[in-house]
Write a protein that holds these residues in place. Structure first.
Motif, PDB file in Angstrom:
ATOM      1  N   LYS A  73       0.865  -1.185   0.000  1.00 49.55           N
ATOM      2  CA  LYS A  73       0.000   0.000   0.000  1.00 49.55           C
ATOM      3  C   LYS A  73       0.892   1.222   0.000  1.00 49.55           C
ATOM      4  CE  LYS A  73      -4.125  -1.708   2.344  1.00 49.55           C
ATOM      5  NZ  LYS A  73      -5.009  -1.615   3.501  1.00 49.55           N
ATOM      6  N   ASN A  74       0.519   2.237  -0.787  1.00 46.37           N
ATOM      7  CA  ASN A  74       1.322   3.469  -0.849  1.00 46.37           C
ATOM      8  C   ASN A  74       2.800   3.188  -1.090  1.00 46.37           C
ATOM      9  OD1 ASN A  74      -0.398   5.670  -0.704  1.00 46.37           O
ATOM     10  ND2 ASN A  74      -0.736   5.312   1.490  1.00 46.37           N
ATOM     11  N   MET A  75       3.066   2.239  -1.964  1.00 44.42           N
ATOM     12  CA  MET A  75       4.426   1.873  -2.362  1.00 44.42           C
ATOM     13  C   MET A  75       5.274   1.373  -1.189  1.00 44.42           C
ATOM     14  SD  MET A  75       4.650   2.160  -5.657  1.00 44.42           S
ATOM     15  CE  MET A  75       2.968   1.608  -5.773  1.00 44.42           C
ATOM     16  N   LEU A 126      19.436  -5.823  -7.964  1.00 43.67           N
ATOM     17  CA  LEU A 126      18.806  -4.567  -7.520  1.00 43.67           C
ATOM     18  C   LEU A 126      18.898  -4.420  -5.995  1.00 43.67           C
ATOM     19  CD1 LEU A 126      15.650  -4.711  -9.833  1.00 43.67           C
ATOM     20  CD2 LEU A 126      17.680  -3.318 -10.176  1.00 43.67           C
ATOM     21  N   LYS A 127      19.732  -5.296  -5.385  1.00 40.54           N
ATOM     22  CA  LYS A 127      20.016  -5.229  -3.934  1.00 40.54           C
ATOM     23  C   LYS A 127      18.737  -5.289  -3.097  1.00 40.54           C
ATOM     24  CE  LYS A 127      24.494  -2.988  -4.400  1.00 40.54           C
ATOM     25  NZ  LYS A 127      24.627  -3.325  -5.824  1.00 40.54           N
ATOM     26  N   ILE A 128      17.820  -6.196  -3.495  1.00 42.70           N
ATOM     27  CA  ILE A 128      16.613  -6.432  -2.715  1.00 42.70           C
ATOM     28  C   ILE A 128      16.916  -7.580  -1.755  1.00 42.70           C
ATOM     29  CG2 ILE A 128      14.212  -7.225  -2.819  1.00 42.70           C
ATOM     30  CD1 ILE A 128      14.119  -5.978  -5.679  1.00 42.70           C
ATOM     31  N   ALA A 174       7.490  -8.041  -4.316  1.00 43.67           N
ATOM     32  CA  ALA A 174       6.792  -6.803  -3.920  1.00 43.67           C
ATOM     33  C   ALA A 174       7.741  -5.604  -4.000  1.00 43.67           C
ATOM     34  CB  ALA A 174       6.242  -6.950  -2.505  1.00 43.67           C
ATOM     35  N   VAL A 175       8.954  -5.786  -3.499  1.00 42.42           N
ATOM     36  CA  VAL A 175       9.942  -4.691  -3.564  1.00 42.42           C
ATOM     37  C   VAL A 175      10.306  -4.415  -5.022  1.00 42.42           C
ATOM     38  CG1 VAL A 175      12.223  -3.902  -2.825  1.00 42.42           C
ATOM     39  CG2 VAL A 175      10.823  -5.255  -1.261  1.00 42.42           C
ATOM     40  N   ILE A 228       7.722   0.468 -10.608  1.00 40.97           N
ATOM     41  CA  ILE A 228       6.799   1.607 -10.725  1.00 40.97           C
ATOM     42  C   ILE A 228       7.549   2.928 -10.566  1.00 40.97           C
ATOM     43  CG2 ILE A 228       4.875   2.787  -9.562  1.00 40.97           C
ATOM     44  CD1 ILE A 228       3.651  -0.027  -9.082  1.00 40.97           C
ATOM     45  N   LYS A 229       8.444   2.994  -9.584  1.00 44.22           N
ATOM     46  CA  LYS A 229       9.221   4.238  -9.374  1.00 44.22           C
ATOM     47  C   LYS A 229      10.077   4.565 -10.596  1.00 44.22           C
ATOM     48  CE  LYS A 229       9.447   4.216  -4.317  1.00 44.22           C
ATOM     49  NZ  LYS A 229      10.250   3.889  -3.136  1.00 44.22           N
ATOM     50  N   ARG A 230      10.640   3.534 -11.191  1.00 48.11           N
ATOM     51  CA  ARG A 230      11.477   3.734 -12.377  1.00 48.11           C
ATOM     52  C   ARG A 230      10.636   4.243 -13.547  1.00 48.11           C
ATOM     53  NH1 ARG A 230      14.285   5.089 -15.693  1.00 48.11           N
ATOM     54  NH2 ARG A 230      15.544   3.939 -17.205  1.00 48.11           N
TER      55      ARG A 230
END
Length: 378
Positions: free
Chosen positions: A37-39, A146-148, A164-165, A171-173
């Protein structure tokens, strides 16, 4: 940014199963889910499920889930109502959604429930487009690159959290892309799997309402956004005069390369040839290891401040790499000249932009071509 999906809840799901084929008496052995939720990941779920059958050894090796792990667990009929409740009013997300979504629906229908009708998003396609130059889109490769951080790859709860991460990163990208690129991606995206296109259209439509100037490092040609080319122009070379005297050469070479008389003579010969406009050609023959490459680079380098370029043609890729990675850096270190070198590629290495733009408006291509077009745009 990131307020685009503030009213949406994403349920990022990963299933571990006894096998990939639904109809072959295969069943879910673990349901993992991360709620976004909310990123932000706000909650995770993990249910171990008894499949009432043996787990194949290959699956045990991959997931680390053994028959003993699930022997005393409840079966799917117990968890089905909980899963339905968790996924209610969410956007369903998975890494390879065409496996997890139909498999879960098959299990639900086998137990007398209706199949889910949630929007379904695939993070494989999403990530391929958001990060088009990564070497692999396997979840374990993506999370490390991506260092997740997630602790147990191939365990459903850990994979769901990692995915999820990844979704948030995607989306941010995408939100950072120029509007014209988003518009084209949005119009192409309808050929993507399930409802993955919804992400592109939501981002494009929402950001279209905000005024976002094109960053200065980009330029727009028709509806394609290109990175501006940077042209490195050598600075004024007033201080950079060819060292005529051998004492000056000795001083430059000191502590960097050996001063060799034969090499210095070759450097002087080439310099004289370069400076004499009446000389049309010069032929040099000298044994291997006498430093021919360094000699001609050194002699020519001082002449490149009058907007001239030196083109070096090599018979092999090995020699090309050697000149670029070893000889030129060494010459620049010794001379202190601020010149740059580039490898010039044949036209087959480049994309025909006109042809590419036309391809975007032709009839819908096959899936790999569509994804490739979207990757190239990004």
């Amino acid at each position: 940014m990131s307020h685009i999906f503030k009213n949406n809840t994403f349920a990022v799901v990963d299933l571990e199963t006894t096998g990939t084929s639904r109809s072959d008496n295969n069943h879910i052995i673990q349901f993992g889910c991360a709620i976004v939720k909310n990123m932000e990941v706000v909650k995770t779920y993990s249910f171990m499920i008894n499949p009432h059958r043996e787990i194949p050894l290959s699956v045990q090796n991959l997931t680390g889930i053994s028959n003993d792990d699930v022997a005393n667990e409840k079966d799917f009929s117990y968890y089905a109502p909980k899963i339905i409740e968790i996924l209610k009013d969410t956007v369903f997300v998975a890494h390879n959604v065409e496996f997890d979504f139909p498999f879960l629906n098959y299990e639900l229908m086998q137990h007398g429930y209706e199949s889910l009708t949630n929007k379904a998003i695939d993070t494989v396609e999403l990530t391929k487009i958001a990060f088009p130059t990564l070497p692999s889109y396997k979840l374990s490769d993506l999370t490390s690159r991506l260092k997740i951080k997630h602790l147990n790859p191939h365990k459903a709860d850990s994979d769901a959290y990692g995915t999820a991460v990844l979704l948030i990163d995607d989306i941010k990208r995408l939100e950072q892309l120029p509007q014209a690129t988003l518009n084209t991606l949005s119009s192409l995206s309808h050929g993507l799997v399930r409802d993955t296109s919804w992400i592109f259209t939501e981002i494009a439509d929402t950001l279209r309402k905000t005024k976002r100037p094109l960053p200065k490092e980009y330029m727009q040609v028709r509806n394609i956004i290109l990175q501006k080319q940077t042209h490195n122009v050598a600075s004024n070379g007033e201080d950079h005069k060819f060292p005529i005297e051998n004492t000056a050469k000795r001083k430059l070479f000191k502590g960097k390369i050996n001063y060799r008389k034969a090499q210095v003579e070759l450097i002087d010969h080439i310099h004289d040839f370069v400076m004499n406009p009446n000389e049309r050609a010069m032929l040099v023959e000298s044994p291997n290891g006498t430093g021919k490459t360094f000699s001609y680079l050194f002699s020519y380098a001082y002449q490149l401040y009058s907007s001239r370029k030196l083109v070096i043609s090599t018979p092999t890729k090995v020699l090309q790499d050697q000149i670029l990675t070893r000889e030129i850096p060494q010459m620049l270190k010794i001379t202190h000249l601020d010149l740059t070198a580039e490898v010039v590629k044949a036209s087959s290495h480049y994309l025909d932009l006109d042809g590419f733009v036309q391809s975007l408006f032709q009839s819908s291509p096959n899936k790999p071509t569509l994804v490739l077009q979207m990757q190239i745009l990004v």
